[in-house]
Design a protein around this motif. Structure first.
Motif, mmCIF file in Angstrom:
data_model
loop_
_atom_site.group_PDB
_atom_site.id
_atom_site.type_symbol
_atom_site.label_atom_id
_atom_site.label_comp_id
_atom_site.label_asym_id
_atom_site.label_seq_id
_atom_site.Cartn_x
_atom_site.Cartn_y
_atom_site.Cartn_z
ATOM 1 N N LEU A 129 0.866 -1.173 0.000
ATOM 2 C CA LEU A 129 0.000 0.000 0.000
ATOM 3 C C LEU A 129 0.906 1.226 0.000
ATOM 4 C CD1 LEU A 129 -2.668 -1.107 2.653
ATOM 5 C CD2 LEU A 129 -2.794 -1.267 0.158
ATOM 6 N N GLY A 158 1.014 -5.129 2.752
ATOM 7 C CA GLY A 158 -0.184 -5.402 1.960
ATOM 8 C C GLY A 158 -1.465 -5.538 2.760
ATOM 9 N N VAL A 206 -3.021 0.406 -3.941
ATOM 10 C CA VAL A 206 -2.418 -0.925 -3.990
ATOM 11 C C VAL A 206 -1.418 -0.900 -5.153
ATOM 12 C CG1 VAL A 206 -2.828 -3.371 -4.437
ATOM 13 C CG2 VAL A 206 -4.451 -2.057 -3.049
#
Ligand code: F0G
Length: 427
Positions: free
Chosen positions: A8, A19, A34
């Motif tokens: 992220l 993540g 993302v």
């Protein structure tokens, strides 16, 4: 599935976070993307793989989101909560194209998703991540479609759902869905922007998982609109994609998806992205014209209640996609939206008012010569006509104050006898 990694990353300061974690913003307050370690050319991710899956009977292959899973999120099939979504039709109407003034014009009807709007694409990913993170309660603020979608997917996954809606401004189709799917529905005495602020605070206070499009995983699902649109076009790239803009998650997602296909070398150029706002809810138009940051509107107003938003959360992400593609941001009035809706509906396609901002926008841009008559244009219809039946009846009755119902198809009354019925039928 190949186990791709992702992080992220903050849109503002580029700080990186792991993540899978419950996080919607960077420590600096910026929204998050993302960022995938995209597959290498020799890893077999190509359009033929996605086309082969069209023949599969597995729900995660049939889904118009998870069919592209290598580019969406590395979840195992057992982790996925899917209806399945997507597989929406691409419509053409000569009559409508001639009214809009563009010869090669197609409409991807996202109102054909399981709960009747494009939100299902982001929601399948959001709810799947909620499940993976072990969340049992989810919430969103919504002008109606996000809440309908979240309520349905939460019920499917056995989660408790809370929806925060602006008072009196949610179309009945959408409100009925939230109630029917069993969400705790809280009408806030304020507009969407107030509800959006409160839901973030309430989620933080109660440890409830937030599923607005500020949640970066929602965007990953939503970007599959772009993938499936290109697949519908046999992987050829149109000149323009026209999309309505409210909170700006959708345009941000489409821009991101296309940029990723481009970075992978799967497409050689980007279609121009045109984001169309309602003129009473146009902070992004102003920011685009002035080159400044979005200044929230104290009071947004439009009859297209889905996009009645004065403080759009995802504007930076959306601007990135618009700029990268050489696209633009423009606005249309409620009169233009409802005229466009009358034409789209009468063509047999039909959609809710916010979707018709894209139709009106395409017409405006064609009239101004910004979109050439011969260019290939695709619009995104975001919600089903039946989401907002009241406005249809009111328009055709001519009872919308300040709106001229120039294409009204009024109900005809008849006495209960043949002579009167034949007269009512006309020619
Ligand atoms: N069209 C429809 C039918 C919508 O419901 C929305 C947003 C938009 C367009 C705009 O998309 O916000 O990604 O720019 N509806 C949200 C909701 C706000 O709560 O359902 P956006």
């Amino acid at each position: 599935m190949s186990a791709l990694a992702f992080r992220l990353v903050c849109v503002d300061c580029a700080a990186s976070h792991p993540g899978f974690e419950v996080r919607y913003r960077c420590a600096c307050g910026g929204t998050l993307d993302v960022v995938h370690d995209l597959p290498k050319p020799d890893e077999g991710i190509d359009f033929a793989l996605f086309d082969r899956r069209l023949a599969s009977k597995e729900s995660f292959d049939r889904s118009g989101v998870w069919r592209f899973r290598e580019l969406v999120l590395p979840l195992a099939p057992a982790e996925i909560v899917t209806k399945p979504e997507g597989n929406t039709n691409l419509y053409r109407s000569e009559r409508l194209a001639s009214w809009v003034g563009i010869d090669d014009l197609a409409w991807k009807h996202e109102g054909e998703n399981p709960t009747g709007s494009f939100k299902d694409r982001g929601m399948t990913v959001g709810i799947s991540v909620a499940k993976k993170l072990g969340m049992e309660r989810v919430a969103c603020a919504s002008t109606g479609n996000t809440s309908a979608s979240m309520a349905s997917y939460a019920a499917t996954a056995g989660m408790k759902a809370y929806v925060f809606i602006p008072e009196g401004k949610v179309a009945f189709g959408k409100l009925s869905q939230a109630l029917a799917y069993g969400a705790t529905t809280i009408q806030i005495a304020g507009d969407f922007d107030v509800a959006m602020r409160l839901v973030q605070e309430a989620c933080a206070a109660r440890g409830v998982y937030l599923l607005n499009s500020i949640n970066p995983f929602r965007i990953e699902g939503q970007k599959a609109i772009a993938f499936e649109l290109l697949q519908d076009l046999a992987w050829s790239v149109p000149d323009w994609i026209v999309v309505p803009g409210g909170n700006l998650g959708n345009s941000a997602a489409i821009g991101k998806g296309l940029s990723e296909l481009h970075a992978l070398g799967l497409i050689q150029r980007l279609p121009k992205l045109a984001v169309i706002q309602a003129s009473g809810a146009n902070p992004f138009v102003t920011a685009f014209r002035t080159g400044a940051a979005v200044v929230p509107l104290a009071h947004a107003e439009t009859r297209a209640t889905a996009i009645r938003i004065g403080d759009p959360i995802s504007w930076r992400k959306s601007l990135r996609g618009v700029t990268a593609s050489g696209g633009l941001v423009d606005e249309v009035t409620d009169q233009e939206i409802l005229d466009a809706k009358a034409h789209l509906d009468a063509s047999g396609i039909g959609a809710e008012p916010a979707s018709c901002a894209a139709v009106a926008g395409a017409r405006k841009l064609a009239a101004a010569g910004v979109i050439g008559r011969g260019e290939r244009v695709c619009g995104i219809l975001t919600g089903h006509l039946l989401k907002d039946p009241e406005i249809v009846i009111d328009y055709h009755r001519g009872s919308l104050v300040g709106i001229t119902s120039s294409h009204a198809n009024a109900i005809r009354r008849s006495d209960p006898n043949l002579k009167a019925v034949l007269s009512a039928m006309g020619d």
